[in-house]
Motif scaffolding. Structure first.
Motif, PDB file in Angstrom:
ATOM      1  N   LYS A 153      26.462  23.746  36.598  1.00  0.00           N
ATOM      2  CA  LYS A 153      25.466  23.256  37.553  1.00  0.00           C
ATOM      3  C   LYS A 153      24.597  22.160  36.943  1.00  0.00           C
ATOM      4  O   LYS A 153      24.511  22.013  35.713  1.00  0.00           O
ATOM      5  CB  LYS A 153      24.616  24.414  38.067  1.00  0.00           C
ATOM      6  CG  LYS A 153      25.427  25.411  38.903  1.00  0.00           C
ATOM      7  CD  LYS A 153      24.561  26.498  39.506  1.00  0.00           C
ATOM      8  CE  LYS A 153      25.378  27.425  40.392  1.00  0.00           C
ATOM      9  NZ  LYS A 153      24.552  28.490  40.980  1.00  0.00           N
ATOM     10  N   ASP A 154      23.918  21.426  37.808  1.00  0.00           N
ATOM     11  CA  ASP A 154      23.177  20.239  37.382  1.00  0.00           C
ATOM     12  C   ASP A 154      22.059  20.557  36.406  1.00  0.00           C
ATOM     13  O   ASP A 154      21.826  19.802  35.453  1.00  0.00           O
ATOM     14  CB  ASP A 154      22.607  19.516  38.610  1.00  0.00           C
ATOM     15  CG  ASP A 154      23.702  18.909  39.479  1.00  0.00           C
ATOM     16  OD1 ASP A 154      24.824  18.735  38.967  1.00  0.00           O
ATOM     17  OD2 ASP A 154      23.423  18.625  40.660  1.00  0.00           O
ATOM     18  N   TYR A 155      21.351  21.670  36.622  1.00  0.00           N
ATOM     19  CA  TYR A 155      20.197  21.943  35.765  1.00  0.00           C
ATOM     20  C   TYR A 155      20.614  22.175  34.316  1.00  0.00           C
ATOM     21  O   TYR A 155      19.864  21.858  33.380  1.00  0.00           O
ATOM     22  CB  TYR A 155      19.381  23.120  36.303  1.00  0.00           C
ATOM     23  CG  TYR A 155      20.031  24.476  36.164  1.00  0.00           C
ATOM     24  CD1 TYR A 155      19.806  25.259  35.029  1.00  0.00           C
ATOM     25  CD2 TYR A 155      20.843  24.991  37.163  1.00  0.00           C
ATOM     26  CE1 TYR A 155      20.379  26.501  34.896  1.00  0.00           C
ATOM     27  CE2 TYR A 155      21.418  26.233  37.035  1.00  0.00           C
ATOM     28  CZ  TYR A 155      21.189  26.987  35.903  1.00  0.00           C
ATOM     29  OH  TYR A 155      21.758  28.226  35.774  1.00  0.00           O
ATOM     30  N   HIS A 173      17.302  29.099  30.681  1.00  0.00           N
ATOM     31  CA  HIS A 173      17.833  28.601  31.948  1.00  0.00           C
ATOM     32  C   HIS A 173      18.929  29.475  32.555  1.00  0.00           C
ATOM     33  O   HIS A 173      18.986  29.623  33.776  1.00  0.00           O
ATOM     34  CB  HIS A 173      18.366  27.174  31.757  1.00  0.00           C
ATOM     35  CG  HIS A 173      17.308  26.183  31.384  1.00  0.00           C
ATOM     36  ND1 HIS A 173      16.405  25.692  32.295  1.00  0.00           N
ATOM     37  CD2 HIS A 173      16.996  25.599  30.193  1.00  0.00           C
ATOM     38  CE1 HIS A 173      15.576  24.843  31.699  1.00  0.00           C
ATOM     39  NE2 HIS A 173      15.925  24.772  30.420  1.00  0.00           N
TER      40      HIS A 173
END
Length: 265
Positions: A153-155, A173
């Motif tokens: 995912k982007d994060y 995260h």
């Protein structure tokens, strides 16, 4: 959730009443008081050795549930870090982990636990070790599958671009996305582990007499089932109650964290 708190309060009140008001020794044998009926002094009567059933039942809740929580905690502590590392790092370590997981998951949990307990020898410590060896793989696979999804995912990509270390990315995260799944599986697993501890104690591979563990109490009461069936009914109902509460807790966490239904299977 209110039901769980009310049941916990009721159990706590029963423990306080038993050990502060009645004050019976759960292991003290008094044959002159064997198989007594319900009375103010013995609210659930006595067993075949004259021991107070209520005292042993409530102390057994601490032992049975305590053993289950201990095995569950150790399995989670071992399994979650392995799953995080295998899913995030990949490569050779991930392949080795998957082969180990495949070996453990090729057989039913109960069968593996029975075999390991038989090889290690009777005793609650060996039983807990066998359960941990069986259960940690489930948490590792669950965490690994979640990490494999989250790391794309982007994060996570942004965190890597910003130069964050892998350990910080995993802890700060990714781990928050893992904890919900782990709580659901752990709460559902608690009932299974308690059933496993009670079952193996019943056949003599777990807690040994005179420990008031519920499975051992069932085994002790077996010869008296026809004449005094309540001696088996009480610990049996206690096991059913705790397993039901763990399943309700699992449903609560599943709804709270919006976890897919497959986690509980």
């Amino acid at each position: 959730m209110a039901l769980l708190f009310s049941m916990a309060a009721l159990l706590f009140a029963g423990i306080v009443y038993t050990f502060l008001v009645l004050n019976h020794d759960p292991s003290f044998v008094k044959l002159t008081e064997r198989l007594l009926p319900i009375s103010p002094e013995h609210p659930l009567g006595t067993d075949h050795l004259g021991r107070d059933v209520l005292t042993r039942l409530l102390l057994g809740s601490q032992l049975t549930v305590g053993y289950g929580l201990a095995a569950l905690f150790i399995a989670v502590i071992i399994g979650v870090p392995f799953g995080l590392l295998a899913g995030f790092k990949g490569g050779f370590a991930d392949r080795i982990f998957m082969r180990i997981a495949d070996v453990f998951l090729s057989f039913p949990d109960t069968l593996v636990a029975i075999v390991l307990s038989g090889l290690l020898g009777a005793g609650i410590e060996n039983l807990l070790l066998a359960i941990v060896l069986v259960k940690w793989v489930s948490y590792s696979r669950l965490v690994r599958s979640t990490v494999l999804t989250e790391r794309q995912k982007d994060y996570v990509m942004i965190a890597k671009i910003n130069g964050l270390r892998s350990s910080r990315i995993m802890i700060k995260h990714i781990f928050p996305h893992v904890i919900g799944n782990v709580l659901v599986l752990a709460s559902l697993d608690l009932g299974k582990i308690i059933l496993l501890i009670s079952a193996l104690s019943y056949i003599g591979l777990g807690a040994q007499p005179p420990a008031p563990e519920w499975g051992a109490m069932l085994n002790d009461a077996r010869p008296h089932f026809q004449s005094h069936p309540q001696l088996m009914i009480y610990p049996g109902l206690a096991i059913v109650f705790i397993v039901l509460m763990s399943n309700l807790l699992g449903d609560y966490f599943r709804d709270k964290f919006d976890v897919k239904k497959e986690v509980g299977n």
